[in-house]
Write an enzyme that holds these catalytic residues in place. Structure first.
Site, PDB file in Angstrom:
ATOM      1  N   LYS A   1      -3.396  47.565   9.402  1.00  0.00           N
ATOM      2  CA  LYS A   1      -2.876  47.067   8.351  1.00  0.00           C
ATOM      3  C   LYS A   1      -2.955  47.631   6.769  1.00  0.00           C
ATOM      4  O   LYS A   1      -1.777  48.297   6.806  1.00  0.00           O
ATOM      5  CB  LYS A   1      -3.184  45.561   8.731  1.00  0.00           C
ATOM      6  CG  LYS A   1      -3.258  44.263   9.806  1.00  0.00           C
ATOM      7  CD  LYS A   1      -4.434  43.680   9.472  1.00  0.00           C
ATOM      8  CE  LYS A   1      -3.710  42.421  10.835  1.00  0.00           C
ATOM      9  NZ  LYS A   1      -4.308  41.479  11.056  1.00  0.00           N
TER      10      LYS A   1
ATOM     11  N   GLN B   1     -10.229  39.312   9.291  1.00  0.00           N
ATOM     12  CA  GLN B   1      -9.829  39.570  10.679  1.00  0.00           C
ATOM     13  C   GLN B   1     -10.586  38.678  11.984  1.00  0.00           C
ATOM     14  O   GLN B   1     -11.890  38.641  11.626  1.00  0.00           O
ATOM     15  CB  GLN B   1     -10.349  41.065  11.405  1.00  0.00           C
ATOM     16  CG  GLN B   1      -9.392  41.361  12.323  1.00  0.00           C
ATOM     17  CD  GLN B   1      -8.233  41.369  12.470  1.00  0.00           C
ATOM     18  OE1 GLN B   1      -6.688  40.966  11.840  1.00  0.00           O
ATOM     19  NE2 GLN B   1      -6.949  41.268  13.665  1.00  0.00           N
TER      20      GLN B   1
ATOM     21  N   ASP C   1      -3.283  35.063   4.668  1.00  0.00           N
ATOM     22  CA  ASP C   1      -2.649  34.876   6.231  1.00  0.00           C
ATOM     23  C   ASP C   1      -2.754  33.522   5.523  1.00  0.00           C
ATOM     24  O   ASP C   1      -2.074  33.118   7.159  1.00  0.00           O
ATOM     25  CB  ASP C   1      -4.936  34.419   7.021  1.00  0.00           C
ATOM     26  CG  ASP C   1      -4.791  35.997   7.462  1.00  0.00           C
ATOM     27  OD1 ASP C   1      -3.886  36.348   8.700  1.00  0.00           O
ATOM     28  OD2 ASP C   1      -5.432  36.078   7.442  1.00  0.00           O
TER      29      ASP C   1
END
Ligand code: GUN
Length: 288
Positions: A54, A98, A121
């Site tokens: 990422k 994460q 997200d």
């Protein structure tokens, strides 16, 4: 008939180039460089690779990134302290925690603490609610990646029977919400299957579009696929040192009309849509 392989690389590359151009234009116009803060807790090797990927993708798109790597012993309250700092830091536009977090951390509490405007997200209840009502602030990255495959391959969702195997908050539920919305990439008839679904194969064989996100290696076989269907495999599993999806690729590809590979499929698009959300977050937080 062998299925068309829906390769993620060229699609991700095209979209990432577009996002890089949009980012450059945004930065030229505002003087602001979008910035993603990634929070990684513990030493899960797969999570480390995902976060590194990422960050690399951010760099290439002209997006700054920060890495906050904390020990597996980090407490929920320490994590909440970091999230509060990142929420208040005007130079940070997107925050990514994460998953999975180590067992000792309260995942819901941590994710809920991310301010909705920086929630790239799209996990925060406010953003989930907006998505459900058909007015998303951010589209969740993996479902959005699945949709990009369908749109780029010209697979019609309107009126299509879509079966999603897996009811997770990250993929199954939000993807179902997106596919039933009115308009382009929506208007589908969606069934969401899970571990309690009776006669799963009978349901999956109805699908014009079959999305599998169940976290079990090679779980869906060709016998569960309708001839000519489009199969989107969201799974990434390591088996004997090899990466495989949730779909048994060879048997499914012999029946399907089109199928995404693993690796080289949905994963690349998940990262791509995160870049898009980070740019959107920066736009939303930049006056004028
Ligand atoms: N772990 C597995 N998938 C995801 C994702 O989409 N976002 C985050 N933050 N963690 C994940």
């Amino acid at each position: 008939m062998a299925a068309i392989i829906l390769e993620g690389k060229p699609l991700a590359e095209r979209l990432r180039n577009e996002i890089a151009e949009q980012t450059a234009a945004f930065t030229a116009r505002t003087g602001v460089t979008p910035c993603l803060a990634a929070v990684l807790v513990g030493d899960d090797p797969a999570s480390q690779v995902y976060v590194r990927n990422k960050q690399k993708a951010c760099e290439k798109a002209g997006i700054r990134s920060q890495m906050h790597h904390l020990s597996a012993a980090t407490t929920t309250s320490e994590l909440l302290g970091l999230i509060a700092r990142l929420n208040g830091d005007a130079s940070v536009h997107g925050i990514l925690v994460q998953l999975p977090l180590p067992k000792g951390c309260n995942e819901k509490q941590v994710l809920d603490a991310v301010t909705p405007l920086k929630d790239v997200d799209a996990f925060h209840p406010e953003n989930v609610g907006l998505l459900m009502q058909g007015r998303p602030r951010f589209l969740p990255c993996t479902p959005h990646g699945c949709l990009q495959f369908l749109l780029s391959a010209g697979v019609e969702t309107r009126g299509a029977e879509v079966v999603i195997v897996g009811r997770s908050d990250i993929v199954g539920k939000p993807l179902a919400a997106m596919l039933i919305q009115k308009g382009r990439g929506g208007d589908a008839t969606v069934t969401v299957c899970h571990s309690r679904t009776r006669d799963l194969a009978q349901v999956t064989r109805r699908a014009d579009i079959l999305v599998v996100a169940i976290g079990r290696p090679q779980f869906v076989t060709g016998a569960m696929v309708k001839p000519g269907a489009t199969v989107i495999d969201v799974g990434i599993n390591r088996v004997d040192g090899r990466l495989v999806g949730d779909v048994d690729f060879d048997s499914a590809a012999a029946v399907a009309g089109a199928i995404t590979p693993v690796p080289g499929g949905v994963g690349l698009l998940t990262v791509t849509m995160l870049l898009k959300n980070t740019l959107t977050a920066a736009e939303l937080q930049t006056a004028g």
